[in-house]
Write an enzyme that holds these catalytic residues in place. Structure first.
Site, short mmCIF file in Angstrom:
data_model
loop_
_atom_site.label_atom_id
_atom_site.label_comp_id
_atom_site.label_asym_id
_atom_site.label_seq_id
_atom_site.Cartn_x
_atom_site.Cartn_y
_atom_site.Cartn_z
NE ARG A 86 -3.07 0.14 3.22
CZ ARG A 86 -2.65 0.73 4.34
NH1 ARG A 86 -2.36 2.02 4.34
NH2 ARG A 86 -2.52 0.05 5.45
CE1 TYR A 137 -15.49 13.31 -15.15
CE2 TYR A 137 -14.30 13.42 -13.07
CZ TYR A 137 -15.13 12.73 -13.96
OH TYR A 137 -15.58 11.49 -13.65
CG ASP A 208 -8.04 17.07 -14.83
OD1 ASP A 208 -7.43 16.50 -15.76
OD2 ASP A 208 -9.02 16.56 -14.25
CE LYS A 233 -11.98 9.63 -18.96
NZ LYS A 233 -12.04 9.13 -17.58
N1 PLP Z 1 -10.43 14.45 -15.02
C1 PLP Z 1 -11.04 14.46 -16.21
C2 PLP Z 1 -10.80 15.61 -17.13
C3 PLP Z 1 -11.88 13.41 -16.60
O1 PLP Z 1 -12.47 13.44 -17.80
C4 PLP Z 1 -12.09 12.34 -15.69
C5 PLP Z 1 -12.99 11.22 -16.04
O2 PLP Z 1 -13.74 11.29 -16.97
C6 PLP Z 1 -11.45 12.38 -14.45
C7 PLP Z 1 -10.62 13.43 -14.15
C8 PLP Z 1 -11.66 11.28 -13.44
O3 PLP Z 1 -10.91 10.18 -13.82
P1 PLP Z 1 -11.27 8.66 -13.41
O4 PLP Z 1 -12.53 8.32 -14.13
O5 PLP Z 1 -10.07 7.91 -13.86
O6 PLP Z 1 -11.46 8.65 -11.95
#
Ligand code: PLP
Length: 411
Positions: A86, A137, A208, A233
């Site tokens: 962990r 998001y 992000d 992604k």
């Molecule tokens: N940030 C963005 C821009 C996203 O599009 C997403 C998911 O669609 C996330 C964060 C969250 O990622 P996860 O689905 O891997 O938790």
């Protein structure tokens, strides 16, 4: 240097298993591999596409495997570098070495993008004011809302494409959360201006970078303190895993994030880390192809009489184009289309394709599309007919003809 097992005793114990040489076993089962940060390649002076391929590999000594193995172990023999998984383990560290080298910081991987994002929020002092995207998001915004509703922090929502609103809101804030391009409206934030305003207000800056990827944008080089990705992604790239990563320039901050991961338990699965490591090897190739496809499709869609508006920062007419051009290399593989102001027709368009898959998520080699407002969690001011297209690596002519036949059939 290749390190077989932790101690001489281990070495003897291994050597006695079926008479097989210790190093052979260690290589076969991935025991006691050096941390992947020691890639066996000198990365200095390499271009990012080469770093994505060369970093995070076992040290180059005879008998070592080319790839960091899947180390399936919750615990490690005492006295070595790893103790309990962990806290950290070799397969994650190989992935982290690559992402850290690409983004220019120390990377910490998580079970998902949301795991990384939640760990960043956890760094903030209680009652912190956080500047956050008014559009971005939905998971990030929902989590902030949850934290606000229980009094853990207060959110100051600002459009990411309004630098002066970000600057005004940063005064007195503990953190500024940026996303660029935003999901799903593809708004572009002027990262340099936002960082300057946030830092002069003493706020920590997060970004992000999921839509741009490290091949499209390097926020840490523009002064951002922590970058996060949904590696689910484009980094993973094959729609077969969930994973996240946070990358910080300050090693102490990275260490606090790592400790938060260990204590929140938002740890990556080892198979997922391995798959993401495999995925990132081809990220440069995939992004180049997907972006070229996206640019061409955005142009063709913008010229189609049935489409009201195409949002893609690569279009010269896009309001974010010049800012994007000043801070990105390429414009990403995501397009948003406001289709006809009619949600029902938009749904018909999405469900009538065959090469394009009607599905959520993004960043895979396969192209997908969906109407974002079909999700209750999507922000209410995302247009009802807005379709997000995640452009993959297929032949662009096949992608175009499939989109076109479904668009025509949806009338
Ligand atoms: N940030 C963005 C821009 C996203 O599009 C997403 C998911 O669609 C996330 C964060 C969250 O990622 P996860 O689905 O891997 O938790």
């Amino acid at each position: 240097m290749f390190r077989a097992a932790a101690t001489e005793n281990d070495r003897h114990a291994l050597a006695s298993v079926g008479g097989v040489h210790a190093q052979t076993l260690a290589v076969t089962y991935g025991l006691g591999m050096t941390p992947a940060a020691d890639s066996g390649h000198n990365l200095s002076g390499l271009h990012p596409a080469s770093i994505a391929i060369a970093a995070g590999r076992p040290t180059a000594v005879p008998g070592a495997p080319l790839n960091t193995p899947i180390t399936a172990a919750s615990s490690f023999r005492a006295g070595g570098e790893h103790a309990y998984a962990r806290e950290g383990q070799p397969t994650w560290e190989a992935f982290e070495a690559v992402i850290g080298a690409l983004e220019g910081g120390t990377a910490v991987s998580f079970a998902s993008g949301m795991g990384a994002i939640a760990a960043c929020f956890d760094l903030l002092p209680s009652g912190a004011a956080v500047v956050a995207p008014s559009h971005g998001y939905s998971g990030t915004l929902l989590r902030l809302k949850q934290l606000q509703s229980r009094g853990a922090l207060t959110v100051r929502s600002v459009p990411m494409n309004d630098a002066s609103a970000i600057a005004a809101a940063a005064t007195g804030a503990s953190a500024v959360w940026l996303e660029s391009p935003t999901n799903p409206l593809l708004e572009i934030c002027d990262l340099r201006a936002a960082v300057a305003a946030a830092h002069s207000a003493g706020a920590l800056v997060f970004c992000d970078n999921t839509f741009a990827t490290p091949f499209g944008q390097l926020p840490l080089q523009l002064g951002v303190d922590v970058v996060v990705h949904s590696a689910t992604k484009s980094i993973g790239g094959h729609s077969d895993l969930l994973l996240g990563v946070a990358v910080a320039t300050d090693p102490d901050l990275a260490e606090r994030i790592r400790q938060t991961r260990a204590l929140m338990g938002a740890t990556p699965g080892v198979l997922e880390a391995f798959l993401a490591l495999r995925g990132v090897r081809t990220l440069a190739l995939r992004m180049a192809k997907a972006q070229a496809n996206a640019q061409e499709l955005a142009l063709r869609l913008a010229g189609h009489g049935d489409i009201e508006r195409v949002r893609y920062p690569g279009l010269i007419t896009d309001p974010g184009h010049s800012t994007a051009a000043s801070q990105m290399v390429g414009f990403g593989a995501i397009i948003a289309v406001d289709a006809f102001g009619d949600g029902e027709r938009a749904e018909r368009w999405c469900s009538g394709t065959s090469l394009w898959t009607h599905a959520t998520s993004l960043g895979g080699v396969e192209s997908t599309l969906e109407r974002r407002s079909r999700w209750a969690a999507e922000q209410p001011d995302v247009p009802a007919s807005l379709i997000r297209l995640s452009v993959g690596c297929e032949d662009v002519e096949d992608l175009w003809s499939d989109l076109l036949q479904s668009l025509t059939a949806s009338r």
